[in-house]
Structure formats: structure tokens, C-alpha cells
Enzyme design. Sequence first.
Site, PDB file in Angstrom:
ATOM      1  N   ILE A  61      20.488 -14.480  36.245  1.00  0.00           N
ATOM      2  CA  ILE A  61      20.507 -13.047  36.000  1.00  0.00           C
ATOM      3  C   ILE A  61      20.197 -12.410  37.356  1.00  0.00           C
ATOM      4  CG2 ILE A  61      18.079 -13.124  35.228  1.00  0.00           C
ATOM      5  CD1 ILE A  61      18.595 -10.666  33.538  1.00  0.00           C
ATOM      6  N   SER A  62      21.048 -11.472  37.778  1.00  0.00           N
ATOM      7  CA  SER A  62      20.944 -10.934  39.136  1.00  0.00           C
ATOM      8  C   SER A  62      19.651 -10.154  39.348  1.00  0.00           C
ATOM      9  CB  SER A  62      22.143 -10.031  39.433  1.00  0.00           C
ATOM     10  OG  SER A  62      23.333 -10.771  39.498  1.00  0.00           O
ATOM     11  N   GLN A  63      19.253 -10.095  40.605  1.00  0.00           N
ATOM     12  CA  GLN A  63      18.122  -9.278  41.040  1.00  0.00           C
ATOM     13  C   GLN A  63      18.371  -7.816  40.615  1.00  0.00           C
ATOM     14  OE1 GLN A  63      18.121  -8.945  45.258  1.00  0.00           O
ATOM     15  NE2 GLN A  63      16.019  -8.209  45.405  1.00  0.00           N
TER      16      GLN A  63
END
Length: 212
Positions: A61-63
Amino acid sequence: MLSNFQGSAKSLVELLKKQGVEDASVLKTIENTPRHLFVDDVLKHKSYENTALPIGQGQTISQPFIVAKMTEVLKQVGVSGKVLEVGTGSGYQTAILAQQFDEVYSIERIKSLQWQARRRLHQLDLYNVNMKHGDGWQGWSARAPFAGIIVTAAAKSVPQALLSQLQDGGAMVIPIGTDDQVLTLFVRQGDDFIHHKLAPVRFVPLIEGEVS
């Protein structure tokens, strides 16, 4: 849904502001979207840290900063209406897009991730998302053209199929590169594509094909 994490969500948004995210609507959406629903139970205590987290299948899950920035960039260049997301993943970026744009089309090559993402989006009453299990390199030609495209994995080269699915005046935000990745903005002007390098980034690779 956010009650136990409200303070953490507010702190995250304050950090994103300091790091340069300016769009008030995007920031509000980040604050109000329960990121802890998109990660495994053992990682919930890290949900509102500004960091990427593993979601299984070798994906992340992206920053939050990257999620906010990529969304903001599309809005800054005038994208509205129909947006394509390549790489549904956990569904978190999808959820942010669904609250910023009228229609979201999202492709995921790993079917189990797609199923989980769909469940989470419905849990949040987000129903303006159309999902497809398929190869993100090929885009979604049957639903093209798109006003905007967000690619959430790094392509070793620019996927020409995605560029061709942009409407005139449309924009794509995509990380390009293998070892040295650069977040890049492409804007379509007729048959030409103007590109701007935005920032060095680190994403999982955009892999061709699909997994059942």
C-alpha cells in the site's frame, strides 16, 4: 470507522501539508478515509504513518504522501471526470480517487487483491469504481479515452497502450524506471505527449500479465 485513529489521521495530514501537499480536498479525503481498513491487522498500528506497507503477494500500500501527491498532480493539470488506475492493490489509492473524480476504472493483475479491494470499497459505500482483473500494461481500451491515468507500480519503459488511451488534454502520472525510478507526468496534446519529471520514487515493478 475512524474514531480510534482520528488523532493519527489528523497528524498524518499535518505532515503531508508540511511536505508540500496543498489541495484541501485531497487532504480532507486522506484524513477521512480509514487507511487501517486497507492493511492487515498486525500492521494497523502503522496505518497512519507516512510509509508504504506490505499487503501480501509482493505488493504494498503506497506511502500516503505519494497517494496524495499523485492525486493532487492530476487535479492541478485540470483532470476531471473519468480516471483509470493501473494497479488496484489494497484499494486505498482507489478509495481516494473515487472521492475526487466522477468515475474510476481500476485494473489489478492479482485477482485475490482485487476481490479484497472491492469488499473494502463497498464497506466505505464507494460505488463509482469499475474494476477489472487484467494486465495493467494494456490499460482498459474498451472504456477509453480517460481524462487521467494513475499507475501505482513502476514501468521499465513508458506503456504506449496507456498513452493511447488518454483523451486529448488528458494526463498520466506514472513512475518510470527500474533501479532509479522517477515519478513522471505525461500530458497529451493531440498526437504529442509533453512529459515532466516530478520526483525520485520507489515502487514495486509493473509486471505484465495477470494472476488468477
